[in-house]
Design an enzyme around this catalytic site. Sequence first.
Site, mmCIF file in Angstrom:
data_model
loop_
_atom_site.group_PDB
_atom_site.id
_atom_site.type_symbol
_atom_site.label_atom_id
_atom_site.label_comp_id
_atom_site.label_asym_id
_atom_site.label_seq_id
_atom_site.Cartn_x
_atom_site.Cartn_y
_atom_site.Cartn_z
ATOM 1 C CG PHE A 164 -0.252 0.286 2.536
ATOM 2 C CD1 PHE A 164 0.090 1.574 2.933
ATOM 3 C CD2 PHE A 164 0.056 -0.758 3.391
ATOM 4 C CE1 PHE A 164 0.734 1.819 4.140
ATOM 5 C CE2 PHE A 164 0.697 -0.525 4.599
ATOM 6 C CZ PHE A 164 1.038 0.767 4.978
ATOM 7 C CE LYS A 188 -3.041 -8.830 -3.369
ATOM 8 N NZ LYS A 188 -3.624 -7.932 -2.297
ATOM 9 C CD GLU A 191 -5.859 -5.868 1.155
ATOM 10 O OE1 GLU A 191 -5.634 -6.155 2.347
ATOM 11 O OE2 GLU A 191 -5.105 -6.221 0.210
ATOM 12 C CB SER A 241 4.992 -7.240 6.752
ATOM 13 O OG SER A 241 4.290 -8.464 6.538
ATOM 14 C CB CYS A 296 11.089 -0.892 3.347
ATOM 15 S SG CYS A 296 11.549 -0.685 1.616
ATOM 16 C CD GLU A 390 8.869 -2.269 8.487
ATOM 17 O OE1 GLU A 390 9.418 -1.682 7.536
ATOM 18 O OE2 GLU A 390 8.274 -3.351 8.367
#
Length: 499
Positions: A164, A188, A191, A241, A296, A390
Amino acid sequence: MDYPYLNNVRLTIPMKYAPVRNYINGEFVEAATSETLDVISPVDGALLATVPLSTSHDLDQAVKAAKKAFATWSRTPIKERVQVFFRYKALLEKNLDELARLVQEENGKTFVEAVAEIEKGSELSEFACSLPQLVTGEVLEVSKGVECRTEHVPLGVVASIVPFNFPSMVPNWTIPNAIALGNCMIIKPSEKVPLSVGRLAELLQEAGLPPGVFNVVHGTNEVVEAICDHPDIEAVSFVGSTKVAKLVYQRATSNFKRCLALGGAKNHLIVLPDAIPAMTAQNITASMSGCAGQRCMAASAMVAVGPVDHIIEQLCEEVLKVVPGQNLGAVINRESKERIERYITEAEGLGAKVLVDGRQATVEGKENGTYVGPTVIDYVTPDMAVAREEIFGPVISIMRTRTVDEALAIENANPYGNAAAVFTQNGGMARYVIDRASAGMVGVNVGVPVPREPFSFGGWNESRFGAGDITGKSSIEFWTKLRKSTTKWNPEAGINWMS
């Protein structure tokens, strides 16, 4: 702005865009299921659209389209394939403002940050256009009249699962290179941010990409698992992640696929007493608060070596210039906001000192937005969760050491390995840290040491699972396989051990 891929708005639903649809074989199509999720803007809590919870059936339709297209696309000369990306790059630039606004709406980052994301996509496409010069292969006469040749050959149908935090840039980490190298792709999207990839699909079509070469299937776990399991998908890339990266890597490789899964990070910035205060403070502030810390490569831990209180004071002054809703965007949703604030509260309860507190941030007129203000926490110890895990928010934890070796020991002990940086004016000390940091990307007086093309992006340790990097020259090996051919046309040359 009207988006052709989001049409037939149901007037009874107060949302800005019509329901998101899958993109298969050059057309936007309904998913096999009627189940959907709401797409909520973190900027102000507005309902943007709904996204379908597609099934393995939807994925299978996309794979069939991609497999059919591969027969022609893979045989199209690479010099012709990259012409699509010359045009695509121009379209990204032509539609920059529109694309950036869409990223801002669905992700929450500032407009300036969204513009930078689109510009990076343009740079990635530019690199793809150079691939004909990088994949020429090799040929050598190994014996009289005998030639050996190597060629980079596309894999087939490949898939990319994207996060995202960069709705447009991370898809463009893989789309240009994978497709220019002759593969057909299924992507993909997250969402949480499904709108941008649909718009990219339109631009690729406008740039001349044939139907079936690029496909989009929306959804959640079921689609991810189906990608990992599908027998006709040859390779999978993933960004997200570390927990999920491990699962995707294990599942994809257990089905004998290539997989490159990029996970999370805990990036350490080592600050020495001779660092230039203003430059250091500005760089660290930009690193920890850029994209609301949801990247990240964000600075998450600062290791202060020796007497650097003067730099920490300046850091706090710079951080206070970062204002939610102005030059600091929202975090992705309320769950993230609450999780980030729990980290801060827990550290404070364990004895850390909150120098700048971003909890309970609100923006006037956007009270339903999900904002966390920039936060600086001092006197953090390495065992605290805020120092180890994180956070994915605009929070930096300061740990104090006496020596560089103690600082490096903290950096080396963390399980991740995306980025590290050192702030100093001592070239020898900078080299010392570069050689000893356990990170794939290291900066000197640079808070976000992301390489520019053609240099590749990729970390070490539990920030990456699989071989190679996801962008740049390194990605060529991931998206192709090497064919070796040996030819002989002169029977009079006889036979020896080389022929």
